[in-house]
Design an enzyme around this catalytic site. Sequence first.
Site, PDB file in Angstrom:
ATOM      1  N   GLY A  56       0.847  -1.184   0.000  1.00 55.20           N
ATOM      2  CA  GLY A  56       0.000   0.000   0.000  1.00 55.20           C
ATOM      3  C   GLY A  56       0.879   1.229   0.000  1.00 55.20           C
ATOM      4  O   GLY A  56       2.037   1.182   0.420  1.00 55.20           O
ATOM      5  N   GLN A  61       3.225   9.897   0.840  1.00 54.83           N
ATOM      6  CA  GLN A  61       4.494   9.164   0.911  1.00 54.83           C
ATOM      7  C   GLN A  61       5.382   9.447  -0.298  1.00 54.83           C
ATOM      8  O   GLN A  61       6.568   9.120  -0.279  1.00 54.83           O
ATOM      9  CB  GLN A  61       4.243   7.667   1.048  1.00 54.83           C
ATOM     10  CG  GLN A  61       3.645   7.290   2.388  1.00 54.83           C
ATOM     11  CD  GLN A  61       3.494   5.799   2.512  1.00 54.83           C
ATOM     12  OE1 GLN A  61       2.466   5.250   2.124  1.00 54.83           O
ATOM     13  NE2 GLN A  61       4.524   5.155   3.039  1.00 54.83           N
ATOM     14  N   CYS A 104       6.319   0.148   7.270  1.00 53.85           N
ATOM     15  CA  CYS A 104       5.901   1.279   6.434  1.00 53.85           C
ATOM     16  C   CYS A 104       7.040   1.601   5.475  1.00 53.85           C
ATOM     17  O   CYS A 104       8.206   1.611   5.875  1.00 53.85           O
ATOM     18  CB  CYS A 104       5.586   2.478   7.322  1.00 53.85           C
ATOM     19  SG  CYS A 104       5.062   3.950   6.426  1.00 53.85           S
ATOM     20  N   LEU A 105       6.683   1.880   4.222  1.00 57.56           N
ATOM     21  CA  LEU A 105       7.704   2.229   3.238  1.00 57.56           C
ATOM     22  C   LEU A 105       8.425   3.523   3.604  1.00 57.56           C
ATOM     23  O   LEU A 105       9.542   3.748   3.158  1.00 57.56           O
ATOM     24  CB  LEU A 105       7.080   2.341   1.844  1.00 57.56           C
ATOM     25  CG  LEU A 105       6.498   1.043   1.294  1.00 57.56           C
ATOM     26  CD1 LEU A 105       5.816   1.283  -0.042  1.00 57.56           C
ATOM     27  CD2 LEU A 105       7.560  -0.032   1.185  1.00 57.56           C
ATOM     28  N   HIS A 146      -4.011   1.409   7.871  1.00 56.87           N
ATOM     29  CA  HIS A 146      -2.685   2.033   7.786  1.00 56.87           C
ATOM     30  C   HIS A 146      -2.696   3.169   6.758  1.00 56.87           C
ATOM     31  O   HIS A 146      -2.212   4.275   7.033  1.00 56.87           O
ATOM     32  CB  HIS A 146      -1.657   0.950   7.408  1.00 56.87           C
ATOM     33  CG  HIS A 146      -0.260   1.425   7.270  1.00 56.87           C
ATOM     34  ND1 HIS A 146       0.706   1.169   8.214  1.00 56.87           N
ATOM     35  CD2 HIS A 146       0.363   2.117   6.281  1.00 56.87           C
ATOM     36  CE1 HIS A 146       1.863   1.681   7.812  1.00 56.87           C
ATOM     37  NE2 HIS A 146       1.671   2.273   6.646  1.00 56.87           N
ATOM     38  N   GLU A 147      -3.253   2.903   5.575  1.00 59.02           N
ATOM     39  CA  GLU A 147      -3.268   3.924   4.516  1.00 59.02           C
ATOM     40  C   GLU A 147      -4.217   5.066   4.863  1.00 59.02           C
ATOM     41  O   GLU A 147      -3.918   6.226   4.564  1.00 59.02           O
ATOM     42  CB  GLU A 147      -3.607   3.307   3.162  1.00 59.02           C
ATOM     43  CG  GLU A 147      -2.624   2.233   2.691  1.00 59.02           C
ATOM     44  CD  GLU A 147      -1.153   2.639   2.740  1.00 59.02           C
ATOM     45  OE1 GLU A 147      -0.836   3.835   2.550  1.00 59.02           O
ATOM     46  OE2 GLU A 147      -0.306   1.758   2.981  1.00 59.02           O
ATOM     47  N   HIS A 150      -2.360   7.351   7.017  1.00 57.48           N
ATOM     48  CA  HIS A 150      -1.432   8.214   6.266  1.00 57.48           C
ATOM     49  C   HIS A 150      -2.119   9.470   5.758  1.00 57.48           C
ATOM     50  O   HIS A 150      -1.595  10.575   5.931  1.00 57.48           O
ATOM     51  CB  HIS A 150      -0.816   7.465   5.078  1.00 57.48           C
ATOM     52  CG  HIS A 150       0.446   6.753   5.400  1.00 57.48           C
ATOM     53  ND1 HIS A 150       1.547   7.373   5.952  1.00 57.48           N
ATOM     54  CD2 HIS A 150       0.796   5.459   5.232  1.00 57.48           C
ATOM     55  CE1 HIS A 150       2.520   6.491   6.115  1.00 57.48           C
ATOM     56  NE2 HIS A 150       2.084   5.321   5.693  1.00 57.48           N
TER      57      HIS A 150
END
Length: 178
Positions: A56, A61, A104-105, A146-147, A150
């Site tokens: 995701g 991000q 997380c990226l 999670h997204e 963000h």
Amino acid sequence: MRNRPIPGSSGLVKAMSLFGDPVLHAPCESVTDFSPALKQLVQDMFATMYASRGVGLAANQVGVPLRVFVYDCPDDEDVRHLGHIVNPRLVEADGVTVRGPEGCLSLPGIEAGTERFDHAVVEGVTSDGEPVRVEGTGFFARCLQHECDHVDGLVYPDRLSGWRRAKALRAARRARRA
């Protein structure tokens, strides 16, 4: 069966915003312009997510403070969920609370046991402005929550407390210095 292009195949890989970048810590703006630029952003986000080996990715991000995220994520039964949501709203998060490893990226290489609900429903629209409702369980429910965090200006360490939070923040500081 119609051949559709692979998501991200016409996208460009963008630089990842890393933990501590102000764009990750502020709520994103709602999308009001559904021009071709939005479709290109979605393609770029898929390309970036795949290049980073994620499941995701939210627009902030990649430095774009808009309420958009993409996903290609399995659930606990290994069913693949693939898509994007513009102006997402987490409308349900319920069921059993599960603490599981979350990464997380924007915090590469760092994971922490994070509590999430086992069921989530997100509503929004597509890049064409068509209504969409996505429901997930297990790992996919974790991804959806999670997204949504963000685009609301949260990263998963914001959900941690005590030693888990301290450990994740210490690891993030070390990673920034490296």
